[in-house]
Design a protein around this motif. Structure first.
Motif, PDB file in Angstrom:
ATOM      1  N   THR A 282     -34.059  25.448 -37.288  1.00  0.00           N
ATOM      2  CA  THR A 282     -33.474  25.943 -36.038  1.00  0.00           C
ATOM      3  C   THR A 282     -34.055  25.268 -34.807  1.00  0.00           C
ATOM      4  O   THR A 282     -33.468  25.336 -33.724  1.00  0.00           O
ATOM      5  N   ASP A 283     -35.208  24.598 -34.954  1.00  0.00           N
ATOM      6  CA  ASP A 283     -35.792  23.886 -33.815  1.00  0.00           C
ATOM      7  C   ASP A 283     -36.818  22.876 -34.338  1.00  0.00           C
ATOM      8  O   ASP A 283     -37.400  23.069 -35.423  1.00  0.00           O
ATOM      9  N   ILE A 284     -37.000  21.810 -33.571  1.00  0.00           N
ATOM     10  CA  ILE A 284     -38.058  20.825 -33.836  1.00  0.00           C
ATOM     11  C   ILE A 284     -38.777  20.582 -32.532  1.00  0.00           C
ATOM     12  O   ILE A 284     -38.158  20.346 -31.488  1.00  0.00           O
ATOM     13  N   LYS A 285     -40.094  20.653 -32.564  1.00  0.00           N
ATOM     14  CA  LYS A 285     -40.867  20.545 -31.328  1.00  0.00           C
ATOM     15  C   LYS A 285     -42.217  19.907 -31.614  1.00  0.00           C
ATOM     16  O   LYS A 285     -42.621  19.777 -32.780  1.00  0.00           O
ATOM     17  N   SER A 286     -42.926  19.561 -30.554  1.00  0.00           N
ATOM     18  CA  SER A 286     -44.255  18.981 -30.679  1.00  0.00           C
ATOM     19  C   SER A 286     -45.225  19.773 -29.829  1.00  0.00           C
ATOM     20  O   SER A 286     -44.900  20.174 -28.701  1.00  0.00           O
ATOM     21  N   ILE A 317     -31.944  19.132 -47.358  1.00  0.00           N
ATOM     22  CA  ILE A 317     -30.516  18.930 -47.588  1.00  0.00           C
ATOM     23  C   ILE A 317     -29.863  18.676 -46.231  1.00  0.00           C
ATOM     24  O   ILE A 317     -29.785  19.571 -45.377  1.00  0.00           O
ATOM     25  N   PRO A 318     -29.433  17.425 -45.988  1.00  0.00           N
ATOM     26  CA  PRO A 318     -28.894  17.085 -44.657  1.00  0.00           C
ATOM     27  C   PRO A 318     -27.515  17.693 -44.427  1.00  0.00           C
ATOM     28  O   PRO A 318     -26.726  17.868 -45.365  1.00  0.00           O
ATOM     29  N   GLU A 330     -34.498  15.759 -33.732  1.00  0.00           N
ATOM     30  CA  GLU A 330     -34.771  15.246 -35.070  1.00  0.00           C
ATOM     31  C   GLU A 330     -36.090  14.498 -35.069  1.00  0.00           C
ATOM     32  O   GLU A 330     -36.656  14.178 -34.026  1.00  0.00           O
ATOM     33  N   LEU A 331     -36.558  14.206 -36.276  1.00  0.00           N
ATOM     34  CA  LEU A 331     -37.812  13.480 -36.450  1.00  0.00           C
ATOM     35  C   LEU A 331     -37.671  12.604 -37.690  1.00  0.00           C
ATOM     36  O   LEU A 331     -37.132  13.050 -38.713  1.00  0.00           O
ATOM     37  N   SER A 332     -38.181  11.367 -37.604  1.00  0.00           N
ATOM     38  CA  SER A 332     -38.085  10.439 -38.725  1.00  0.00           C
ATOM     39  C   SER A 332     -39.442   9.822 -39.024  1.00  0.00           C
ATOM     40  O   SER A 332     -40.234   9.565 -38.098  1.00  0.00           O
ATOM     41  N   ASP A 333     -39.682   9.585 -40.322  1.00  0.00           N
ATOM     42  CA  ASP A 333     -40.876   8.865 -40.800  1.00  0.00           C
ATOM     43  C   ASP A 333     -42.151   9.393 -40.143  1.00  0.00           C
ATOM     44  O   ASP A 333     -42.933   8.638 -39.545  1.00  0.00           O
ATOM     45  N   ASN A 357     -36.589  12.023 -42.749  1.00  0.00           N
ATOM     46  CA  ASN A 357     -35.772  12.441 -41.613  1.00  0.00           C
ATOM     47  C   ASN A 357     -35.504  13.928 -41.720  1.00  0.00           C
ATOM     48  O   ASN A 357     -35.249  14.456 -42.808  1.00  0.00           O
ATOM     49  N   ILE A 358     -35.603  14.614 -40.594  1.00  0.00           N
ATOM     50  CA  ILE A 358     -35.287  16.038 -40.539  1.00  0.00           C
ATOM     51  C   ILE A 358     -34.669  16.330 -39.190  1.00  0.00           C
ATOM     52  O   ILE A 358     -35.135  15.833 -38.152  1.00  0.00           O
ATOM     53  N   ARG A 359     -33.584  17.124 -39.183  1.00  0.00           N
ATOM     54  CA  ARG A 359     -32.854  17.441 -37.964  1.00  0.00           C
ATOM     55  C   ARG A 359     -32.605  18.946 -37.877  1.00  0.00           C
ATOM     56  O   ARG A 359     -32.531  19.623 -38.905  1.00  0.00           O
TER      57      ARG A 359
END
Length: 392
Positions: A282-286, A317-318, A330-333, A357-359
């Protein structure tokens, strides 16, 4: 054994709101339990320990296969009796009350694992009132050393079982319990052991100890319960328990003891593989240099990872659909922590794990989630909606 991914993907595609669900594959469970029972010696009585997953659908699927069910509360007895009026029940647990013991007798419980002198006194008193003689096993907290495992249930100071010196004193006066038929001993000493060789050595020690007591105290010994404790390899570096080799060695061992029945009570090893837990990102943050994916879900549904403080195995599962004008995080590698929606930093299912990869909108599928997931979790903390529970 794995879940059918195509069915999981179809379920995800059909959802109009954020995905959060347990999916259990009952067909896979049937195949798995058959593969466990087929190589076992005939003298082994295989109980399913329902604490791992006590859903009615799971119990119904296992009922035709197992010898009986191991329970640890009156509530679990009722769950078993709701699917069968006569399947054998073994009643364990360190805190059996007088009320529970009385109700267990009313529900035709066939075997009791007793863990203290008081439990013997209570059950003997109840059985006398009802004019019955009840089969019991005495649960042992042994003095001898045991193999390492994730959880050590005995062989040290725990609330489980009767310590060996006290047990030997009790065995000198078994005749005092006229309404109890002490048919053997219960050794559930370790949990989540991944080494079949050390497990066999433990079983051999249990048998040797029980036979020594049989001779020393002139007991009528028919059953030795060696517990469950067979582990699941949750981490990629862990070696899985070799069930086939274990059964081969157990068969060789039991040839020397034709008059003894061995009882087993496996839970995790039966049901873990047949379930997955799905939680949408539901969210990606740093924060402070670390990345976090917040999930629709968490340890109020699936407490095992935070309870054991391990990174639970998962797949991403994309989902391609993103019907919004604003940016899709999103975030990759990169390493990322998969955490839940609760207001506590302990709500973590996998910490700083590498992802390609994750979104937001993708779904994390936690594998081997069919045991000790939903059933050990604090479901109503913060009053979030419960996950769906789907049975294929």
């Amino acid at each position: 054994m794995t879940i059918n991914i195509e069915k999981v993907e179809r379920y995800i595609a059909a959802q109009s709101e954020e995905v959060c669900a347990f999916i259990y594959d009952l067909e896979g469970l049937n195949k798995h339990i058959s593969s466990l029972l087929n190589p076992l010696p005939e003298s082994v009585q295989f109980y399913y320990a329902i604490k791992a997953n006590s859903d009615e659908q799971m119990l119904q699927a296992l009922l035709p296969h197992v010898y009986g069910f191991e329970v640890a509360s009156m509530g679990e007895i009722i769950k078993v009796r709701s699917i069968s009026k006569d399947v054998p029940i073994a009643f364990g647990g360190p805190g059996k009350t007088l009320t529970e013991l009385k109700a267990a007798l009313e529900h035709n419980v066939s075997l009791f694992h007793l863990e203290s002198q008081l439990q013997l006194d209570r059950l003997n008193w109840l059985a006398k009132q009802q004019g019955k003689v009840i089969d019991v096993l005495l649960r042992v907290n042994p003095s001898f050393s045991l193999p390492d495992a994730t959880l050590q249930m005995a062989g040290k100071a725990t609330q489980f079982g009767i310590e060996q010196p006290e047990l030997e004193l009790l065995l000198e006066k078994v005749a005092d319990f006229e309404h109890l038929n002490i048919i053997g001993f219960h050794f559930h000493c370790i949990s989540n052991n991944l080494n079949e060789t050390t497990h066999i050595k433990a079983v051999e020690k249990y048998i040797d100890t029980a036979l020594q007591w049989q001779q020393q105290f002139n007991l009528s010994l028919s059953t030795i319960n060696v517990g469950g404790g067979i582990g699941v390899a949750y981490q990629p570096e862990q070696r899985a328990f070799d069930w086939s080799h274990y059964c081969e060695q157990l068969s060789l061992l039991l040839k020397d003891y034709p008059s003894i029945n061995i009882a087993m009570e496996c839970g995790r090893f039966v049901s873990a593989y047949c379930g997955v837990y799905l939680a949408e990102v539901t969210d990606i943050k740093s924060n402070h240099g670390e990345a976090f994916a917040v999930l629709r879900g968490g340890n109020h549904h699936f407490r095992l990872p935070s309870s054991w403080q391990h990174n639970h195995p998962f797949k991403i599962i994309p989902r391609e659909a993103w019907p919004f004008s604003f940016a899709r995080p999103e975030l990759s590698d990169s390493p990322i922590t998969l955490c839940g929606e609760l207001c506590t930093p302990k709500d973590v299912l996998a910490k700083q794990v590498q992802v390609e990869n994750i979104r937001v909108g993708d779904v994390v599928m936690f594998e081997k989630a069919g045991a000790y997931g939903w059933h050990i979790s604090h479901h109503d903390f913060l009053s979030h909606p419960h996950p769906e529970r789907i049975y294929l």
